[in-house]
Design a protein around this motif. Structure first.
Motif, short mmCIF file in Angstrom:
data_model
loop_
_atom_site.label_atom_id
_atom_site.label_comp_id
_atom_site.label_asym_id
_atom_site.label_seq_id
_atom_site.Cartn_x
_atom_site.Cartn_y
_atom_site.Cartn_z
N ALA A 96 0.80 -1.13 -0.03
CA ALA A 96 0.05 -0.04 -0.04
C ALA A 96 1.00 1.45 -0.01
CB ALA A 96 -0.88 -0.19 1.21
N GLY A 97 0.31 2.29 -0.52
CA GLY A 97 1.10 3.67 -0.39
C GLY A 97 0.06 4.77 -0.22
N ALA A 98 0.67 5.78 0.13
CA ALA A 98 0.00 7.15 0.49
C ALA A 98 0.78 8.35 0.04
CB ALA A 98 -0.17 7.08 2.22
N THR A 99 0.20 9.25 -0.37
CA THR A 99 0.63 10.40 -0.84
C THR A 99 1.18 11.27 0.48
OG1 THR A 99 -1.51 11.64 -0.79
CG2 THR A 99 -0.56 10.57 -2.96
N LYS A 100 0.79 11.07 1.86
CA LYS A 100 1.41 11.86 2.79
C LYS A 100 1.74 10.75 3.59
CE LYS A 100 -1.96 15.59 2.39
NZ LYS A 100 -3.19 16.26 3.00
N ASN A 101 2.69 11.31 4.47
CA ASN A 101 3.37 10.24 5.53
C ASN A 101 2.29 10.01 6.61
OD1 ASN A 101 5.96 9.72 4.73
ND2 ASN A 101 6.77 11.63 5.34
N THR A 102 2.24 8.60 6.89
CA THR A 102 1.37 8.21 7.74
C THR A 102 1.93 6.82 8.10
OG1 THR A 102 -0.93 7.42 8.03
CG2 THR A 102 -0.05 7.53 5.85
N ASP A 103 1.65 6.23 9.23
CA ASP A 103 1.77 4.93 9.66
C ASP A 103 1.07 4.10 8.96
OD1 ASP A 103 2.68 5.70 13.09
OD2 ASP A 103 3.87 5.72 11.38
N ARG A 104 -0.03 4.43 8.37
CA ARG A 104 -1.11 3.35 7.81
C ARG A 104 -1.35 3.77 6.55
NH1 ARG A 104 -3.04 -0.03 11.51
NH2 ARG A 104 -4.73 -0.51 9.89
N PRO A 105 -0.41 3.66 5.62
CA PRO A 105 -0.80 4.22 4.24
C PRO A 105 -1.95 3.20 3.62
CG PRO A 105 1.23 2.93 4.15
CD PRO A 105 0.73 3.23 5.78
N GLY A 106 -2.80 3.99 2.42
CA GLY A 106 -3.82 3.17 2.21
C GLY A 106 -4.45 3.84 0.90
N ASP A 107 -3.77 4.97 0.44
CA ASP A 107 -4.28 5.47 -0.92
C ASP A 107 -4.25 4.62 -2.25
OD1 ASP A 107 -2.87 8.86 0.01
OD2 ASP A 107 -4.75 7.74 0.58
N TYR A 108 -3.41 3.79 -2.08
CA TYR A 108 -3.21 2.94 -3.31
C TYR A 108 -2.80 1.60 -2.88
CZ TYR A 108 -2.35 7.57 -5.09
OH TYR A 108 -2.18 8.88 -5.55
N TRP A 109 -3.29 0.44 -3.56
CA TRP A 109 -3.20 -0.75 -3.15
C TRP A 109 -2.67 -1.93 -4.26
CZ3 TRP A 109 -3.68 -2.20 1.84
CH2 TRP A 109 -4.41 -1.46 2.83
N GLY A 110 -1.85 -2.75 -3.91
CA GLY A 110 -1.32 -3.66 -5.03
C GLY A 110 -2.40 -4.88 -4.77
N ARG A 111 -2.41 -5.75 -5.69
CA ARG A 111 -3.45 -6.92 -5.73
C ARG A 111 -3.11 -8.04 -4.77
NH1 ARG A 111 -5.18 -7.95 -12.02
NH2 ARG A 111 -6.11 -5.82 -12.24
N GLY A 112 -1.99 -7.98 -3.93
CA GLY A 112 -1.53 -9.09 -3.14
C GLY A 112 -0.63 -10.23 -3.46
N THR A 113 0.05 -10.65 -2.73
CA THR A 113 1.04 -11.92 -2.90
C THR A 113 0.61 -12.87 -1.90
OG1 THR A 113 2.88 -12.51 -3.82
CG2 THR A 113 2.91 -11.05 -2.13
N GLN A 114 0.26 -14.22 -2.16
CA GLN A 114 0.12 -15.36 -1.07
C GLN A 114 1.34 -15.76 -0.30
OE1 GLN A 114 -2.90 -16.77 -0.05
NE2 GLN A 114 -1.44 -17.72 1.68
N VAL A 115 1.62 -15.61 0.67
CA VAL A 115 2.35 -16.26 1.65
C VAL A 115 2.12 -17.43 2.38
CG1 VAL A 115 4.29 -16.12 3.32
CG2 VAL A 115 4.01 -14.33 1.60
N THR A 116 2.81 -18.60 2.20
CA THR A 116 2.16 -19.78 2.84
C THR A 116 3.41 -20.24 3.57
OG1 THR A 116 0.53 -20.52 1.13
CG2 THR A 116 1.16 -22.11 2.91
N VAL A 117 3.20 -20.42 4.94
CA VAL A 117 4.44 -21.10 5.74
C VAL A 117 3.77 -22.46 6.20
CG1 VAL A 117 5.68 -20.77 7.73
CG2 VAL A 117 4.87 -18.74 6.73
N SER A 118 4.76 -23.41 5.86
CA SER A 118 4.32 -24.67 5.99
C SER A 118 5.21 -25.68 5.84
CB SER A 118 3.03 -25.28 5.05
OG SER A 118 2.93 -26.56 5.32
N PRO A 119 5.35 -26.87 6.74
CA PRO A 119 6.59 -27.90 6.49
C PRO A 119 6.58 -28.24 5.20
CG PRO A 119 5.42 -28.06 8.56
CD PRO A 119 4.64 -27.25 7.76
#
Length: 119
Positions: A96-119
């Motif tokens: 995510a990105g934001a045009t102003k500095n913030t701890d919680r950017p959310g102006d723009y979003w990607g589509r996501g990538t899956q992370v799976t942690v498994s043996p």
């Protein structure tokens, strides 16, 4: 129009490492606050880490000491280095990105990538 594209997700074993990347296009990346969120099944999206335009980093408690967020303004890219992962880190990770500095950017979003942690 700002576009964010994540990459680097996949399957990793517990205790292993993974690096996520997010490339931004269409804006002035160096002025943006950037962040990584994750979403567990049937849960709301939660902030994992964020980084300001001046590289000040914020982390949620559950990833402190394990994950590192960084940015390369020359490459318009923000990274999330994930170390010592555990099954509880399994989620879809969003950039995510934001045009102003913030701890919680959310102006723009990607589509996501899956992370799976498994043996």
């Amino acid at each position: 129009q700002v576009q964010l594209v994540e990459s680097g997700g996949g399957l990793v074993q517990p205790g292993g490492s993974l690096r996520l990347s997010c490339v931004a296009s269409g804006g002035t990346f160096e002025t943006y606050a950037m962040g990584w969120y994750r979403q567990f099944p049937d849960k709301e999206r939660e902030l994992v880490a964020s980084i300001s335009s001046s590289a000040y980093a914020y982390y949620t408690d559950s990833v402190k000491g394990r994950f590192t967020i960084s940015r390369d303004n020359d490459k318009n890219t923000v990274y999330l280095e994930m170390n010592n992962v555990n099954p509880g880190d399994t989620a879809i990770y969003y950039c995510a990105g934001a045009t102003k500095n913030t701890d919680r950017p959310g102006d723009y979003w990607g589509r996501g990538t899956q992370v799976t942690v498994s043996p």
